[in-house]
Write a protein that holds these residues in place. Structure first.
Motif, short mmCIF file in Angstrom:
data_model
loop_
_atom_site.label_atom_id
_atom_site.label_comp_id
_atom_site.label_asym_id
_atom_site.label_seq_id
_atom_site.Cartn_x
_atom_site.Cartn_y
_atom_site.Cartn_z
N SER A 29 49.72 39.16 36.65
CA SER A 29 49.58 39.71 38.07
C SER A 29 50.52 40.74 38.32
CB SER A 29 49.54 38.47 39.01
OG SER A 29 51.00 38.10 39.26
N SER A 30 49.92 41.40 39.35
CA SER A 30 50.67 42.63 39.75
C SER A 30 50.65 42.74 41.26
CB SER A 30 50.41 43.87 39.20
OG SER A 30 49.16 44.56 39.51
N ASP A 31 51.09 43.60 41.87
CA ASP A 31 51.13 43.96 43.53
C ASP A 31 49.71 44.49 43.56
OD1 ASP A 31 53.67 42.98 43.94
OD2 ASP A 31 54.49 44.97 43.85
N GLN A 32 49.06 45.12 42.76
CA GLN A 32 47.76 45.68 42.82
C GLN A 32 46.42 45.07 42.50
OE1 GLN A 32 49.63 48.40 40.52
NE2 GLN A 32 51.13 49.25 42.16
N THR A 33 46.89 43.99 41.64
CA THR A 33 45.56 43.30 41.14
C THR A 33 45.73 41.85 41.53
OG1 THR A 33 46.62 42.69 39.11
CG2 THR A 33 45.44 44.76 39.29
N PRO A 34 44.65 41.09 41.64
CA PRO A 34 44.63 39.42 41.59
C PRO A 34 45.10 38.91 40.33
CG PRO A 34 42.35 40.18 41.76
CD PRO A 34 43.41 41.56 41.75
N GLU A 35 45.44 37.69 40.21
CA GLU A 35 45.74 37.32 38.89
C GLU A 35 44.62 37.36 38.09
OE1 GLU A 35 48.18 33.38 38.13
OE2 GLU A 35 46.26 32.70 38.44
N PHE A 36 44.81 37.53 36.67
CA PHE A 36 44.08 37.58 35.55
C PHE A 36 44.34 37.03 34.48
CE2 PHE A 36 46.14 41.39 35.64
CZ PHE A 36 46.55 41.62 34.15
N GLU A 37 43.45 36.89 33.50
CA GLU A 37 43.51 35.99 32.27
C GLU A 37 43.60 37.24 31.18
OE1 GLU A 37 42.22 32.18 30.10
OE2 GLU A 37 40.55 33.77 30.23
#
Length: 73
Positions: A29-37
């Motif tokens: 995850s990052s501040d700019q994206t939702p959690e991803f696999e």
């Protein structure tokens, strides 16, 4: 006897290499994206949410870290 030792050697190498074929995943995850696999596919590429990126996993992971993303184990 030599053939048996040689066969054992090759089987050991084959088994060691087969571990590289496993698919391993982690969540990022990052501040700019939702959690991803993020997964390391058996071909060595990174995939994101099941889509092969066509990019080497280690390079992709390094780029994510450089851009501020955080990936768990």
């Amino acid at each position: 006897m030599k053939k048996g030792i040689l066969l054992l050697f090759f089987l050991t190498i084959l088994m060691a290499c087969s571990d590289d074929d496993e698919r391993t995943c982690r969540f990022c995850s990052s501040d700019q994206t939702p959690e991803f696999e993020l997964c390391r596919e058996s071909n060595g590429n990174a995939s994101v949410n099941g889509e092969d990126t066509g990019t080497n996993y280690e390079a992709y992971l390094d780029d994510l870290a450089d851009s501020g993303a955080s990936c768990g184990n």
